[in-house]
Enzyme design. Sequence first.
Site, PDB file in Angstrom:
ATOM      1  N   GLU A   2       0.811  -0.816   0.052  1.00 34.43           N
ATOM      2  CA  GLU A   2      -0.067   0.142   0.214  1.00 34.43           C
ATOM      3  C   GLU A   2       0.661   1.386   0.106  1.00 34.43           C
ATOM      4  O   GLU A   2       1.642   1.640   0.441  1.00 34.43           O
ATOM      5  CB  GLU A   2      -0.326  -0.012   1.083  1.00 34.43           C
ATOM      6  CG  GLU A   2      -1.953  -1.347   1.362  1.00 34.43           C
ATOM      7  CD  GLU A   2      -3.210  -1.697   0.751  1.00 34.43           C
ATOM      8  OE1 GLU A   2      -3.495   0.267   0.601  1.00 34.43           O
ATOM      9  OE2 GLU A   2      -3.933  -1.752   0.829  1.00 34.43           O
ATOM     10  N   LYS A  19     -10.648  -4.876   6.980  1.00 30.21           N
ATOM     11  CA  LYS A  19     -11.416  -6.198   6.371  1.00 30.21           C
ATOM     12  C   LYS A  19     -12.086  -7.222   7.541  1.00 30.21           C
ATOM     13  O   LYS A  19     -13.007  -7.618   7.742  1.00 30.21           O
ATOM     14  CB  LYS A  19     -10.432  -7.066   5.121  1.00 30.21           C
ATOM     15  CG  LYS A  19     -10.014  -6.678   4.357  1.00 30.21           C
ATOM     16  CD  LYS A  19      -8.577  -7.231   3.764  1.00 30.21           C
ATOM     17  CE  LYS A  19      -8.008  -5.600   2.367  1.00 30.21           C
ATOM     18  NZ  LYS A  19      -6.808  -6.340   2.139  1.00 30.21           N
TER      19      LYS A  19
HETATM   20  N1  HSE Z   1      -2.542  -4.709  -0.010  1.00 28.56           N
HETATM   21  C1  HSE Z   1      -4.513  -5.125   0.000  1.00 28.56           C
HETATM   22  C2  HSE Z   1      -2.890  -6.341   0.553  1.00 28.56           C
HETATM   23  C3  HSE Z   1      -4.716  -4.881  -1.244  1.00 28.56           C
HETATM   24  O1  HSE Z   1      -2.358  -6.927   0.065  1.00 28.56           O
HETATM   25  O2  HSE Z   1      -4.120  -7.497   0.491  1.00 28.56           O
HETATM   26  C4  HSE Z   1      -6.330  -5.330  -1.571  1.00 28.56           C
HETATM   27  O3  HSE Z   1      -6.996  -5.610  -0.516  1.00 28.56           O
END
Ligand code: HSE
Length: 384
Positions: A183, A198
């Site tokens: 990210e 999440k």
């Molecule tokens: N940075 C997140 C991951 C991207 O590695 O899962 C997808 O949400």
Amino acid sequence: MIIGVIGLGTVGYGVVDILCNEKKRLSNYLNQEVVVKYGCAMEERDLPDGVLFTRDYKDVLNDPEVDVVVELIGGTTIAKAIIMEAIEKGKHVVTANKALIAHDGKEILLAANKHNVHVFYEAAVGGGIPVVTPQYESLVANNIREITGILNGTTNFILSLMETDNLDFEEALTIADGLGYLEADPSLDIDGIDAAHKIAILANNAFDGFVDFERLKPQGIRNVTKLDMDYAKKMGYRIKLIARAKKEDDKYFVDVSPTLVSKNDMVANVMGAYNVVEFNCDYVENVLFYGKGAGRYVTASAVVGDIIKVSQSYNWQYSNKTIENIYPITKSKYYLRLDHAVDIDYEYYYSEKNVHIYITKEIEIEQLLSLLKNETYSSFKVRG
Ligand code: HSE
């Protein structure tokens, strides 16, 4: 169905591409023409014929023809303003914005209920894997007792690479970075915050409320060493960044921690940038969803699924409960590595030279910390 896509980065561009490539099939399926009217971004992008480019998202929001606003700019400020304005204008919204739904889901989704529009966010969790929709639709017969997931592909890629290529954390991190996996703020991945976003979103449904995100205390993978990974392997485990949510009596638990998982467990065999979500339910029992958790077309697939769902689904109704009594999971078996033996109840013990490894019996972290208060050690949770 007239669609405006706001944000033409990796995923946004993929969404426009799929909608244009699959226009005929999707239009037949819906029995109405599926039209991408706008692509909106700060920088001009080449768009397929017929799609208007604009830099001003107001063009999309103020166009009465637009039925569905697709928010793919990310972040929690402008994205939120766009979504709230779209809802107030009676437009449906599709978003992949995990941070926004985790932090402000209550306000956004209750506003959607009030204005009788859909806000769908399948792509926010597990990339292309359907996990949000099954919770609200196909699994609705069930009370979800527990959710376990590998929800961050980047950290799973790093941990997998440490194991398969015999690398330490920093080396694997550098490779993940080179592949563009991290990210913009790498801490979101590495420190477990993205996984926490999440699991909070998935927990909302299981708990029929909204988890107060500020109360979560995710742990990331910075402390996972190659050494511990090797000892875990000797004992038949892999170290994974595991996100969990469960309710016990009146307490709610949401946790993100590096955890030893037995290699006999399907979750341990999720390698590379793949994700998995396991729902433990009262009727259907255990259900696992597995697939790619990120990538242009992978994530765009979930977004397009949500767009099409807008004209087919009933409105998901949300409770206005904010869940504040949220705790990390502290009662667990623990892996311990020390340079001498200690007096502790264990299920497994291994030693060589000056290394002593334990898999403890289930114990509360407070008790473990007090037993080990004068010790130097490394420790991780153990699943199961
Ligand atoms: N940075 C997140 C991951 C991207 O590695 O899962 C997808 O949400």
